[in-house]
Design a protein around this motif. Structure first.
Motif, PDB file in Angstrom:
ATOM      1  N   GLY A   1       0.624  -1.077   0.072  1.00 33.61           N
ATOM      2  CA  GLY A   1      -0.157   0.175   0.016  1.00 33.61           C
ATOM      3  C   GLY A   1       0.718   1.244  -0.018  1.00 33.61           C
ATOM      4  N   TYR A   2       1.855   1.189   0.734  1.00 36.67           N
ATOM      5  CA  TYR A   2       2.850   2.465   0.772  1.00 36.67           C
ATOM      6  C   TYR A   2       3.334   2.625  -0.558  1.00 36.67           C
ATOM      7  CZ  TYR A   2       7.090   5.356   2.392  1.00 36.67           C
ATOM      8  OH  TYR A   2       7.629   6.306   2.472  1.00 36.67           O
TER       9      TYR A   2
ATOM     10  N   LEU B   1      -4.997   9.975   2.342  1.00 36.46           N
ATOM     11  CA  LEU B   1      -4.416   8.807   2.711  1.00 36.46           C
ATOM     12  C   LEU B   1      -5.228   8.248   3.869  1.00 36.46           C
ATOM     13  CD1 LEU B   1      -0.422   9.355   2.858  1.00 36.46           C
ATOM     14  CD2 LEU B   1      -1.749   7.590   1.413  1.00 36.46           C
ATOM     15  N   CYS B   2      -5.304   6.972   3.714  1.00 35.23           N
ATOM     16  CA  CYS B   2      -6.100   6.439   4.972  1.00 35.23           C
ATOM     17  C   CYS B   2      -5.482   5.274   5.511  1.00 35.23           C
ATOM     18  CB  CYS B   2      -7.689   5.966   4.451  1.00 35.23           C
ATOM     19  SG  CYS B   2      -8.473   4.928   5.694  1.00 35.23           S
ATOM     20  N   ASP B   3      -5.461   5.057   6.943  1.00 35.31           N
ATOM     21  CA  ASP B   3      -4.715   4.123   7.612  1.00 35.31           C
ATOM     22  C   ASP B   3      -5.267   4.041   8.915  1.00 35.31           C
ATOM     23  OD1 ASP B   3      -2.466   1.689   6.807  1.00 35.31           O
ATOM     24  OD2 ASP B   3      -2.432   2.467   9.037  1.00 35.31           O
TER      25      ASP B   3
ATOM     26  N   THR C   1       3.471   9.483   7.207  1.00 33.16           N
ATOM     27  CA  THR C   1       3.784   9.344   5.589  1.00 33.16           C
ATOM     28  C   THR C   1       3.253  10.652   5.008  1.00 33.16           C
ATOM     29  OG1 THR C   1       3.417   7.145   5.961  1.00 33.16           O
ATOM     30  CG2 THR C   1       3.186   7.896   3.807  1.00 33.16           C
ATOM     31  N   ALA C   2       1.860  10.983   5.582  1.00 27.92           N
ATOM     32  CA  ALA C   2       1.400  12.143   5.003  1.00 27.92           C
ATOM     33  C   ALA C   2       2.132  13.518   5.200  1.00 27.92           C
ATOM     34  CB  ALA C   2       0.031  12.280   5.570  1.00 27.92           C
ATOM     35  N   ASP C   3       2.843  13.554   6.329  1.00 29.53           N
ATOM     36  CA  ASP C   3       3.664  14.808   6.574  1.00 29.53           C
ATOM     37  C   ASP C   3       4.951  14.530   5.355  1.00 29.53           C
ATOM     38  OD1 ASP C   3       2.147  15.698   8.583  1.00 29.53           O
ATOM     39  OD2 ASP C   3       3.451  15.230  10.085  1.00 29.53           O
ATOM     40  N   ALA C   4       5.603  13.629   5.373  1.00 28.33           N
ATOM     41  CA  ALA C   4       6.435  13.498   4.477  1.00 28.33           C
ATOM     42  C   ALA C   4       6.274  13.974   3.111  1.00 28.33           C
ATOM     43  CB  ALA C   4       7.189  11.945   4.485  1.00 28.33           C
ATOM     44  N   TRP C   5       5.228  13.409   2.547  1.00 29.82           N
ATOM     45  CA  TRP C   5       4.658  13.783   1.253  1.00 29.82           C
ATOM     46  C   TRP C   5       3.792  14.917   1.013  1.00 29.82           C
ATOM     47  CZ3 TRP C   5       2.790   8.055   0.261  1.00 29.82           C
ATOM     48  CH2 TRP C   5       4.053   7.161   0.343  1.00 29.82           C
TER      49      TRP C   5
END
Lengths: 337, 337, 337, 337
Positions: free
Chosen positions: C15-16, C34-36, C45-49
């Protein structure tokens, strides 16, 4: 079929193999005499195989009237004298390569061969009798690859044998004469032409000991042939993976590669090292069939009263080229033949 | 992430590919301008991709204030002038190889790069960005293969492209400058040393047309490097099987081979021709990923304010060595650097 | 070109990878949500991207009016419900395999897809988008291999991942549903027929833990298809050499083998282990390009208002066959479909 | 070393090869008698090789007091009777596979062997004497591959021989008895266990003629062994590329593959078909060395008063399993042993 009675001189690794092949695997031949300076080894071997005639002196052996032929695997510098002596004694001769260690020696053999046109003389360029090399040669002759552009020949001994190589470094004549000579023969045979220029380089990459003999542990030569074909030779003593004899002939219509993987057999292993094939570890393993086939051809030539394809002049020419490679390497000059 | 705005010059095969990659496959970049002398091709391409800014004159394009960078895929003789002009206009520059067609041209580029230390300059030695070459390089750097003994680089174009090669023969600079330059870069990169002697040979084995330009359809060079490593280069235009770029680095502890089979993909076919793998047919097929990766690296360098590993001096040095190979080939002399 | 706005659910390994591909490597798409369940991982993850929209609840995400499509990489048992919910919310859907963990679940997805013929639904059988598999498929379709005699599919995970596999053993559905499902899809696609008989065997050869779930660490099935073609499937979890996905299609005119060596890249190593190629270590390494290509195809289908080749019914059929294999394995009976 | 005097019966392709090997390549043996129903062929062969004793009647030959042993290459259905007659006449016996065409015949041979414990009896499972199979077997025995998970054996005859195969279809006993019997022997030898379940399928994919004999031109069987190992056998008659005998043994620590490319020799060809290796075209080409080695072993056993590894019971068991495969194929039922 009458068996050809053979005396074998030299019980080093290859000489022992030749003798054993003759004794047990060549139906048309019979090993009747053995000769080696090392009397212990001589008797041990002769006892094991039941060979009655044993000699520490080569000149004695060739007086044995029972003999039809000799197989010579003695030190290189003795080859041409022993060849001449055997031929003059009326014996057919198979000699290991190189023919001689210099041109003067080669001339001794040439003259002896010319004195005895009725006798078979054969030189041990066994690669010509390897099924894969023979198959490739046939394709080239058929025109299947078009014009030859580049011949590339690698001869690499395994690092595992380096101690013996260092010990022998002063007597081997150097990498070009000792190892590359097989590739020089193959190049002339495959390309069907002679070199006009030779450049050679190399060095001691792992073992400085070879430097004392103006030699390298890995060397290379680039030659241009009369018919324009290029020849690249590489000879090394430090292959980690095994005994790597690999040949490529690039033509204008096709390229042939012989043994680009020096596979020990047809087993492939998939394990934590990846997908891999183990490699041949020495010339006896790689060329087992070729050594048998060349002696068979020698015996057949005697039976059929014909001459082998490889002549004494191939021996001289190959030695000459190997010498020029050595000279090119030592002087760092471009040699023009 | 701000997109780097790029103008691309040259819509030949590779230039088209670069432009298309930038337009559609490099998320960090945006293709905003195209330049080509051929107005029909220019407009057709720009229309298809929706690129508003179109130029038949490079000097016009680089005045476009919207641009951050240029990607140069014009004829080799224009490279260094266009590099200098773009840098002087404040633009980052990616240029296809070779840097220049002679040393004087290379100096123009060097000086321009030195005038603009704040700008990114990158040269298109894409093989360094191929995953397999990068992997091999890393193993060498780690010491996994010991000392480098021999670097062998083959670059062969397929016979199927020979007509184009003949038509272009007068402008290519010859085999060493046009083709072997990639192997020269790889050799310097892998071996980490510079040549001290160069010998080169070759000829016209299938197509005499190259002789008119003192060139061959297949050529080879043997070089010895300052650190003793040997380098053997072979460049040909007549490969029947496809686009064959193959590299071998023999070390004292291991040998690496990259693409010794120039496989098109992972499909193996067993049919009446034997067991076979089909081959890549051109550089775009073989290095598809590398071309993407190098432009990505160029874009990342701009974003990250850092310089690519390959410098303008690599371009100069590689051109110089290619020229010496050409000279060695033409004069049939051993060149000492 | 308008970018397709995508919400991705599930940030496990695959998924990643999907999310990262969409964020950075698919020019026609934009990752907007994004959903998890794991809020830490989600935010990291959302911060990084730089992804603004973040959800721990899937039903929340699909109410986001900015979305055009979802990419589902959640646990298998959630697939069909999430597929139906997204389609009913007017979103295009890409879902990882398997479609469902049983036939009832699959029907939920089928019905949702049928309710929304205007929306694109695609299932993640990425092997179909691998260049080598696509190339082989084309050859078969062209009749190049004649009639298909035998399809052989191997899917082996490396022993190095065994701990994760054991931990997941109770949820995976077993070897046939978790791993062989890809081969079942390939077999149906390549052979173009459905099974009529299924026999399956196997066992725990290294890890008894799988026995607790009526599963094996290595299993195999032999099926006969309606068109007489034979299908042999082997799925294992203990490969020492890496991630081995290998396929062979034997025809009456030719045999095709895909990835019979699961080579990591084009580097060959010659060292004391022999001549070897290192291997891919997981699905992300082996199918990197295929994962990109399948999402690209999904995006293109949305843009072009067309449907992907793989349908929801392929998902159902594949799940059904995998279940029958599992049943055959558990009962040791010959299953007749 | 006293030569073992041999009478050979059957001058079909393999029988001729055995006889020729004995006559010319096995130093420890001497071919003194030949037997074949075809008097013309018999005399032609015997004349060419200078064999004085010629028989069209096997029972006559074995009364020849000069004989030490017989080598039987007659039609399969004659094997066991001829074995018993020779043993009862005090002769050592080498017989080609299969031992018999059914269990009753096998019992005849077993009883005769048990009546003459002083005589050497050997069955022609030559693959065990192929260097690659022997090497693989040794690795398995050493524990190098861990537990055996799957044995996969392919035996494919080339399409080029299909006419002979069709003509012989009524007498061969079918694919499992005629061809798969070698793989059954290998499987038992490598896996060291016996089957408990057998499933078999197949069909006529290119040649309907085999259907008349309840046989297929390509068939497969899946077996589970007592020690849990899986065995997959595939036997075909339509290989376009040549004689393909390929074996894989997947273990928990390593996988071994023998002859996954059925290479004719060590030559690789790069031409417009790609990069390829030509293939062996028949069993005599592939197993040339194994045929020699097995007869050598037979002769050595006689000399050394010991028994070969392969016993008469291996012959019976292999025949029994082949029969059960055939029955499974014909009935489409799962066989439980």
């Amino acid at each position: 079929m009458k068996k050809i009675k053979i005396g074998a001189v030299g019980l080093g690794r290859l000489g022992y193999q030749h003798a054993e092949n003759i004794a047990f695997k060549i139906p048309g031949a019979e090993l009747v005499a053995l000769c080696d300076k090392d009397e212990v080894k001589l008797n041990k071997t002769a006892d094991a195989w039941g060979i009655p005639n044993r000699y520490t002196d080569y000149e004695d052996m060739i007086t044995n009237q029972a003999l039809d032929a000799v197989v010579i695997s003695s030190p290189s510098s003795l080859h041409t004298t022993q060849i001449a002596q055997a031929l003059d004694a009326g014996l057919h001769v198979f000699s290991e390569k190189p023919l001689g260690t210099n041109l003067e020696e080669c001339k001794i053999a040439e003259e002896a061969v010319e004195r005895h046109p009725e006798l078979v003389f054969m030189l041990g360029f066994m690669r010509r009798y390897d099924p894969s090399y023979a198959y490739a040669r046939e394709k080239i002759r058929n025109g299947d690859i078009g014009n030859v552009v580049l011949f590339r020949g690698y001869s690499q001994d395994p690092e595992s044998c380096i101690e013996g190589a260092i010990a022998y470094a002063g007597h081997s004549g150097g990498q070009f004469i000792d190892m590359a000579v097989h590739d020089i023969d193959l190049a002339r045979w495959m390309v069907d032409s002679e070199p006009i220029t030779i450049h050679a380089i190399g060095g001691c990459y792992a073992h400085q000991e070879f430097g004392a003999f103006k030699d390298g542990d890995n060397v290379a030569a680039l030659m241009q042939m009369e018919n324009d074909a290029m020849v690249f030779l590489f000879a090394g003593r430090t292959a980690p993976h095994g005994y790597n004899v690999e040949t490529e002939i690039i033509g204008t219509k096709a390229t042939l590669r012989i043994a680009s993987v020096p596979q020990k057999n047809m087993v492939e292993i998939l394990d934590h090292h990846g997908v891999r094939q183990e490699c041949s570890q020495d010339f006896l393993e790689r060329f087992e069939q070729a050594y048998l086939a060349e002696i068979n051809e020698f015996i057949k030539c005697i039976h059929d009263h014909r001459k082998p394809e490889v002549t004494v002049y191939d021996g001289t020419k190959t030695t000459e080229i190997a010498y020029q490679c050595k000279k090119a390497f030592e002087t760092n000059e471009l040699i023009r033949m």
